[in-house]
Design a protein around this motif. Structure first.
Motif, PDB file in Angstrom:
ATOM      1  N   PRO A 129       0.811  -1.227   0.000  1.00  0.00           N
ATOM      2  CA  PRO A 129       0.000   0.000   0.000  1.00  0.00           C
ATOM      3  C   PRO A 129       0.842   1.272   0.000  1.00  0.00           C
ATOM      4  O   PRO A 129       0.423   2.283  -0.575  1.00  0.00           O
ATOM      5  CB  PRO A 129      -0.831  -0.120   1.285  1.00  0.00           C
ATOM      6  CG  PRO A 129      -0.132  -1.117   2.131  1.00  0.00           C
ATOM      7  CD  PRO A 129       0.545  -2.056   1.197  1.00  0.00           C
ATOM      8  N   SER A 130       2.032   1.247   0.603  1.00  0.00           N
ATOM      9  CA  SER A 130       2.893   2.433   0.582  1.00  0.00           C
ATOM     10  C   SER A 130       3.351   2.742  -0.840  1.00  0.00           C
ATOM     11  O   SER A 130       3.360   3.904  -1.270  1.00  0.00           O
ATOM     12  CB  SER A 130       4.103   2.229   1.497  1.00  0.00           C
ATOM     13  OG  SER A 130       3.706   2.061   2.832  1.00  0.00           O
ATOM     14  N   ILE A 131       3.743   1.695  -1.586  1.00  0.00           N
ATOM     15  CA  ILE A 131       4.150   1.898  -2.984  1.00  0.00           C
ATOM     16  C   ILE A 131       2.977   2.403  -3.824  1.00  0.00           C
ATOM     17  O   ILE A 131       3.138   3.277  -4.686  1.00  0.00           O
ATOM     18  CB  ILE A 131       4.726   0.590  -3.559  1.00  0.00           C
ATOM     19  CG1 ILE A 131       6.068   0.280  -2.895  1.00  0.00           C
ATOM     20  CG2 ILE A 131       4.891   0.686  -5.070  1.00  0.00           C
ATOM     21  CD1 ILE A 131       6.673  -1.039  -3.330  1.00  0.00           C
TER      22      ILE A 131
ATOM     23  N   ASN B 138      -7.277  -5.115  16.275  1.00  0.00           N
ATOM     24  CA  ASN B 138      -6.153  -4.843  17.161  1.00  0.00           C
ATOM     25  C   ASN B 138      -6.180  -3.404  17.660  1.00  0.00           C
ATOM     26  O   ASN B 138      -5.790  -3.125  18.805  1.00  0.00           O
ATOM     27  CB  ASN B 138      -4.839  -5.124  16.444  1.00  0.00           C
ATOM     28  CG  ASN B 138      -3.658  -5.098  17.382  1.00  0.00           C
ATOM     29  OD1 ASN B 138      -3.552  -5.908  18.291  1.00  0.00           O
ATOM     30  ND2 ASN B 138      -2.754  -4.138  17.173  1.00  0.00           N
ATOM     31  N   TYR B 139      -6.652  -2.477  16.791  1.00  0.00           N
ATOM     32  CA  TYR B 139      -6.763  -1.082  17.228  1.00  0.00           C
ATOM     33  C   TYR B 139      -7.760  -0.968  18.385  1.00  0.00           C
ATOM     34  O   TYR B 139      -7.491  -0.293  19.389  1.00  0.00           O
ATOM     35  CB  TYR B 139      -7.199  -0.192  16.070  1.00  0.00           C
ATOM     36  CG  TYR B 139      -7.594   1.194  16.518  1.00  0.00           C
ATOM     37  CD1 TYR B 139      -6.626   2.163  16.785  1.00  0.00           C
ATOM     38  CD2 TYR B 139      -8.943   1.530  16.718  1.00  0.00           C
ATOM     39  CE1 TYR B 139      -6.985   3.424  17.232  1.00  0.00           C
ATOM     40  CE2 TYR B 139      -9.298   2.788  17.159  1.00  0.00           C
ATOM     41  CZ  TYR B 139      -8.317   3.732  17.409  1.00  0.00           C
ATOM     42  OH  TYR B 139      -8.666   4.978  17.865  1.00  0.00           O
TER      43      TYR B 139
ATOM     44  N   PHE C 289      -5.090   4.311   1.333  1.00  0.00           N
ATOM     45  CA  PHE C 289      -4.505   4.986   2.490  1.00  0.00           C
ATOM     46  C   PHE C 289      -5.165   4.521   3.786  1.00  0.00           C
ATOM     47  O   PHE C 289      -4.488   4.334   4.804  1.00  0.00           O
ATOM     48  CB  PHE C 289      -4.641   6.499   2.338  1.00  0.00           C
ATOM     49  CG  PHE C 289      -3.955   7.286   3.420  1.00  0.00           C
ATOM     50  CD1 PHE C 289      -2.597   7.162   3.633  1.00  0.00           C
ATOM     51  CD2 PHE C 289      -4.673   8.154   4.223  1.00  0.00           C
ATOM     52  CE1 PHE C 289      -1.956   7.891   4.631  1.00  0.00           C
ATOM     53  CE2 PHE C 289      -4.047   8.882   5.216  1.00  0.00           C
ATOM     54  CZ  PHE C 289      -2.681   8.746   5.422  1.00  0.00           C
ATOM     55  N   ARG C 290      -6.472   4.309   3.761  1.00  0.00           N
ATOM     56  CA  ARG C 290      -7.148   3.809   4.966  1.00  0.00           C
ATOM     57  C   ARG C 290      -6.649   2.410   5.322  1.00  0.00           C
ATOM     58  O   ARG C 290      -6.439   2.080   6.501  1.00  0.00           O
ATOM     59  CB  ARG C 290      -8.662   3.795   4.760  1.00  0.00           C
ATOM     60  CG  ARG C 290      -9.421   3.464   6.036  1.00  0.00           C
ATOM     61  CD  ARG C 290     -10.911   3.346   5.798  1.00  0.00           C
ATOM     62  NE  ARG C 290     -11.597   3.151   7.081  1.00  0.00           N
ATOM     63  CZ  ARG C 290     -11.690   1.994   7.720  1.00  0.00           C
ATOM     64  NH1 ARG C 290     -11.121   0.909   7.195  1.00  0.00           N
ATOM     65  NH2 ARG C 290     -12.324   1.909   8.877  1.00  0.00           N
ATOM     66  N   THR C 291      -6.462   1.567   4.304  1.00  0.00           N
ATOM     67  CA  THR C 291      -5.918   0.234   4.546  1.00  0.00           C
ATOM     68  C   THR C 291      -4.529   0.324   5.172  1.00  0.00           C
ATOM     69  O   THR C 291      -4.203  -0.405   6.114  1.00  0.00           O
ATOM     70  CB  THR C 291      -5.844  -0.546   3.224  1.00  0.00           C
ATOM     71  OG1 THR C 291      -7.160  -0.655   2.660  1.00  0.00           O
ATOM     72  CG2 THR C 291      -5.284  -1.938   3.438  1.00  0.00           C
TER      73      THR C 291
ATOM     74  N   PHE D  55      -4.569   1.272   9.029  1.00  0.00           N
ATOM     75  CA  PHE D  55      -4.869   0.195   9.968  1.00  0.00           C
ATOM     76  C   PHE D  55      -3.819  -0.917   9.942  1.00  0.00           C
ATOM     77  O   PHE D  55      -3.723  -1.685  10.896  1.00  0.00           O
ATOM     78  CB  PHE D  55      -6.267  -0.359   9.717  1.00  0.00           C
ATOM     79  CG  PHE D  55      -7.343   0.495  10.322  1.00  0.00           C
ATOM     80  CD1 PHE D  55      -7.589   0.478  11.690  1.00  0.00           C
ATOM     81  CD2 PHE D  55      -8.102   1.338   9.534  1.00  0.00           C
ATOM     82  CE1 PHE D  55      -8.569   1.276  12.260  1.00  0.00           C
ATOM     83  CE2 PHE D  55      -9.086   2.142  10.091  1.00  0.00           C
ATOM     84  CZ  PHE D  55      -9.325   2.114  11.462  1.00  0.00           C
ATOM     85  N   ARG D  56      -3.048  -0.990   8.867  1.00  0.00           N
ATOM     86  CA  ARG D  56      -1.935  -1.938   8.890  1.00  0.00           C
ATOM     87  C   ARG D  56      -0.805  -1.449   9.784  1.00  0.00           C
ATOM     88  O   ARG D  56       0.014  -2.254  10.233  1.00  0.00           O
ATOM     89  CB  ARG D  56      -1.426  -2.185   7.465  1.00  0.00           C
ATOM     90  CG  ARG D  56      -2.389  -3.043   6.654  1.00  0.00           C
ATOM     91  CD  ARG D  56      -1.787  -3.538   5.368  1.00  0.00           C
ATOM     92  NE  ARG D  56      -2.758  -4.346   4.628  1.00  0.00           N
ATOM     93  CZ  ARG D  56      -2.519  -4.901   3.453  1.00  0.00           C
ATOM     94  NH1 ARG D  56      -1.324  -4.745   2.883  1.00  0.00           N
ATOM     95  NH2 ARG D  56      -3.449  -5.611   2.840  1.00  0.00           N
TER      96      ARG D  56
END
Length: 325
Positions: A86-88, A142-143, A129-131, A134-135
């Motif tokens: 997701p960052s890429i 977990n949050y 970005f939302r994914t 939370f990762r």
């Protein structure tokens, strides 16, 4: 008496014909000012300004791609796979927008499709970005476990004024699901609208101008809902991962819609106040679109550099290796 009436009637007809002729000439001048040239006409009547703009646009696009490749290389070295993909995808938006701006300069008639491609980058960037957010905390479950029912404020931009009366909300699985839908509606809702607008623009441009304003409230509502949900999520995750520059990453995403949508539409109308270009085919519209897209290319280079800085954190792989040692 009859001859006088006949003469007046003939003179009136001539005046009407002259008025219609002037009106037609004025309409033709307006159409030639705003019409898009064909590809052969565009390159046959190339001017020095357009040639220089293409050269500069190509250099800026190459520069943006180089920044992107450098950023991707670093992300692949420093992140594990759950965060790396997701960052890429997030940093990939800016070279794609640069290529769309370059194509608009190379093929002026394709401007609406390229403008849609820029818009699509924001629509798809929101859910990704939302994914990613939370990762950073492994998952939504977990949050909830880590925060232990800590309440969250809903008064965040762009709804900080109209939602000031809303109470604090304790995140639950159901509420996080609603937040997820608020973000995921953007690619489906806005994608459908932009598809219809593209069909109208390239099939019947007069109908497009008639119905375009009816779509604007739906687009604005969709964008506001998505950004509001993302801002709330950023505030939530920042409490646990405050050193990850999440607000800076969110700002880089918001710049896409601010520069490629709001700025584009604002300049597209404001530049009509100036007499740019010459006669058809290298007319006012060609110059106007060239100026706007050169500006976007410069801005995308700057935003790419900002995103490269924002995504320097976290350095996950090095931390994992030091923990193992």
């Amino acid at each position: 008496m009859n001859s006088i009436e006949e003469f007046e009637r003939i003179r009136q007809q001539e005046q009407e014909q002259q008025f219609e002729l002037e009106l037609q000439l004025q309409r033709n001048r307006t159409m030639s000012k705003h019409a898009h040239p064909t590809l052969s006409e565009y390159y046959t009547h190339m001017t020095a300004f357009v040639s220089l703009a293409i050269f500069i646009a190509a250099l800026l696009t190459i520069l943006n791609i180089c920044i992107y490749l450098t950023t991707v290389s670093r992300l692949r070295r420093h992140l594990n796979k759950p965060l790396m993909i997701p960052s890429i995808l997030m940093v990939s938006m800016y070279p794609v927008i640069s290529v769309a701006a370059l194509v608009t300069i190379l093929v002026p008639y394709s401007w609406f499709m390229c403008h849609t491609a820029m818009h699509v980058m924001f629509m798809m960037g929101g859910p990704v970005f939302r994914t990613l957010l939370f990762r950073y905390v492994d998952s939504e479950q977990n949050y909830i476990k880590e925060t232990s029912g800590q309440a969250v404020e809903l008064t965040t931009p762009p709804c900080c004024c109209c939602c000031s009366c809303l109470p604090l909300v304790v995140p639950t699985q159901t509420k996080l699901c609603i937040s997820r839908y608020m973000v995921w509606q953007m690619p489906f809702w806005q994608g459908s609208i932009m598809l219809v607008m593209n069909v109208l623009y390239y099939r019947d441009i007069n109908l497009y101008h008639e119905v375009m304003l009816f779509f604007v409230p739906f687009l604005i509502t969709s964008i506001v809902m998505g950004i509001w949900s993302l801002q709330i999520t950023v505030r939530m995750i920042t409490k646990l991962r405050g050193d990850y520059q999440l607000r800076k990453k969110m700002f880089c995403l918001q710049l896409v819609v601010m520069l490629c949508k709001l700025q584009y539409l604002f300049l597209y109308e404001q530049l009509n106040s100036f007499n740019l270009g010459g006669e058809y085919p290298i007319n006012h519209t060609v110059y106007k679109q060239t100026i706007i897209n050169i500006l976007i290319l410069v801005e995308m280079v700057l935003v790419s550099m900002m995103a490269q800085s924002a995504y320097r954190i976290p350095v996950q792989v090095q931390v994992d290796e030091s923990n193992r040692n």
